[in-house]
Design an enzyme around this catalytic site. Sequence first.
Site, PDB file in Angstrom:
ATOM      1  CG  HIS A   1      -0.124   0.165   2.514  1.00 36.15           C
ATOM      2  ND1 HIS A   1       0.462  -0.902   3.164  1.00 36.15           N
ATOM      3  CD2 HIS A   1       0.217   1.252   3.225  1.00 36.15           C
ATOM      4  CE1 HIS A   1       1.106  -0.479   4.224  1.00 36.15           C
ATOM      5  NE2 HIS A   1       0.982   0.838   4.290  1.00 36.15           N
TER       6      HIS A   1
ATOM      7  CB  THR B   1       0.970   5.361   4.325  1.00 39.57           C
ATOM      8  OG1 THR B   1       1.221   4.001   4.675  1.00 39.57           O
ATOM      9  CG2 THR B   1       0.301   6.075   5.494  1.00 39.57           C
TER      10      THR B   1
ATOM     11  CG  HIS C   1       6.997   5.147   0.613  1.00 34.15           C
ATOM     12  ND1 HIS C   1       6.635   6.246   1.367  1.00 34.15           N
ATOM     13  CD2 HIS C   1       6.954   4.079   1.453  1.00 34.15           C
ATOM     14  CE1 HIS C   1       6.400   5.856   2.602  1.00 34.15           C
ATOM     15  NE2 HIS C   1       6.572   4.540   2.693  1.00 34.15           N
TER      16      HIS C   1
ATOM     17  CB  THR D   1       6.948  -0.226   2.917  1.00 27.87           C
ATOM     18  OG1 THR D   1       7.029   1.114   3.397  1.00 27.87           O
ATOM     19  CG2 THR D   1       7.991  -1.069   3.633  1.00 27.87           C
TER      20      THR D   1
HETATM   21  P1  A2P Z   1       4.938   2.989   5.327  1.00 25.86           P
HETATM   22  O1  A2P Z   1       3.835   3.837   4.789  1.00 25.86           O
HETATM   23  O2  A2P Z   1       6.278   3.518   5.004  1.00 25.86           O
HETATM   24  O3  A2P Z   1       4.841   1.559   4.925  1.00 25.86           O
HETATM   25  P2  A2P Z   1       2.945   0.443  11.603  1.00 25.86           P
HETATM   26  O4  A2P Z   1       2.657  -0.956  11.191  1.00 25.86           O
HETATM   27  O5  A2P Z   1       4.381   0.695  11.923  1.00 25.86           O
HETATM   28  O6  A2P Z   1       2.029   0.962  12.651  1.00 25.86           O
HETATM   29  O7  A2P Z   1       2.673   1.329  10.310  1.00 25.86           O
HETATM   30  C1  A2P Z   1       1.503   1.208   9.578  1.00 25.86           C
HETATM   31  C2  A2P Z   1       1.674   1.957   8.272  1.00 25.86           C
HETATM   32  O8  A2P Z   1       1.729   3.367   8.506  1.00 25.86           O
HETATM   33  C3  A2P Z   1       2.927   1.623   7.517  1.00 25.86           C
HETATM   34  O9  A2P Z   1       2.550   1.540   6.177  1.00 25.86           O
HETATM   35  C4  A2P Z   1       3.879   2.735   7.822  1.00 25.86           C
HETATM   36  O10 A2P Z   1       4.885   3.066   6.945  1.00 25.86           O
HETATM   37  C5  A2P Z   1       2.963   3.899   8.062  1.00 25.86           C
HETATM   38  N1  A2P Z   1       3.479   4.755   9.125  1.00 25.86           N
HETATM   39  C6  A2P Z   1       3.810   4.386  10.382  1.00 25.86           C
HETATM   40  N2  A2P Z   1       4.175   5.452  11.116  1.00 25.86           N
HETATM   41  C7  A2P Z   1       4.092   6.537  10.311  1.00 25.86           C
HETATM   42  C8  A2P Z   1       4.352   7.937  10.472  1.00 25.86           C
HETATM   43  N3  A2P Z   1       4.758   8.439  11.642  1.00 25.86           N
HETATM   44  N4  A2P Z   1       4.177   8.747   9.405  1.00 25.86           N
HETATM   45  C9  A2P Z   1       3.757   8.254   8.236  1.00 25.86           C
HETATM   46  N5  A2P Z   1       3.490   6.952   8.008  1.00 25.86           N
HETATM   47  C10 A2P Z   1       3.657   6.094   9.032  1.00 25.86           C
END
Ligand code: A2P
Length: 220
Positions: free
Chosen positions: A68, A70, A151, A153
């Site tokens: 996905h 975000t 992006h 991940t």
């Molecule tokens: P990303 O979008 O780079 O994949 P988690 O499992 O750590 O709680 O994170 C859930 C999702 O939210 C993941 O997709 C993660 O990164 C994104 N994410 C986590 N923390 C943040 C943040 N502080 N700012 C933006 N995106 C975040």
Amino acid sequence: GPLEEVSLPLYFGWFLLSSIQDKIKCTSMDFLKTLDTLEAFKKHLIDFSGKAEEVDLEQYFQPTGILHCTTKFCNYGKAEGAKEYAEKQAVKDSYGSLFDLSLSALFVTPRTFGARVSLTEEQLQLWPADAEKQVESVPAAASLPLGSRAHVTLGCAEGVEPVQTGIDLLEILTLQQEGQQGEQVEEMELGTLTYYGTGKWLLNLREPISAPACFSSFYG
Ligand code: A2P
């Protein structure tokens, strides 16, 4: 009450449809396999292992679940601006709609593996205005264009949180903006591979990958 507290999701974002997830997983694994064998990569192995020993990149990066992009990390309402984002008209109007994401590059660092997403004007309506400005470790990212952090991940090194992927992308784009050309190391079938130092690799895709994705949210 407790119900209100959970009414906001962990995050909003575009969720790639399963057919394209498989394709991207294949393409990205092929890329890691090829990168692993390049002399240029081997030369900089120390960035990855702390030793000049071989790493198996396919093992090095752990998958992080459903692919996905975000848009807004809400942390169930605890993140700044979460409620305001959820209430935006564009968010409500687009919720559940299908979009076409353009994956324009793949990047690898000792911490993360990701795909850069190039957002259209329409998609930028769903992008938070402060996404690039929140990153303390990359202050220069505040002057990058809106959407630079977008992006998917693809994997994280052991012990690394997925939030790091967007930060790593911002670091690379900041170097580019500062005029660092990087070292063009290889013309690969998928595109041009550039090295930006300290383990940062970027493959600009010759043909961007078009990925159908549903705008929705994740509660976990
Ligand atoms: P990303 O979008 O780079 O994949 P988690 O499992 O750590 O709680 O994170 C859930 C999702 O939210 C993941 O997709 C993660 O990164 C994104 N994410 C986590 N923390 C943040 C943040 N502080 N700012 C933006 N995106 C975040």
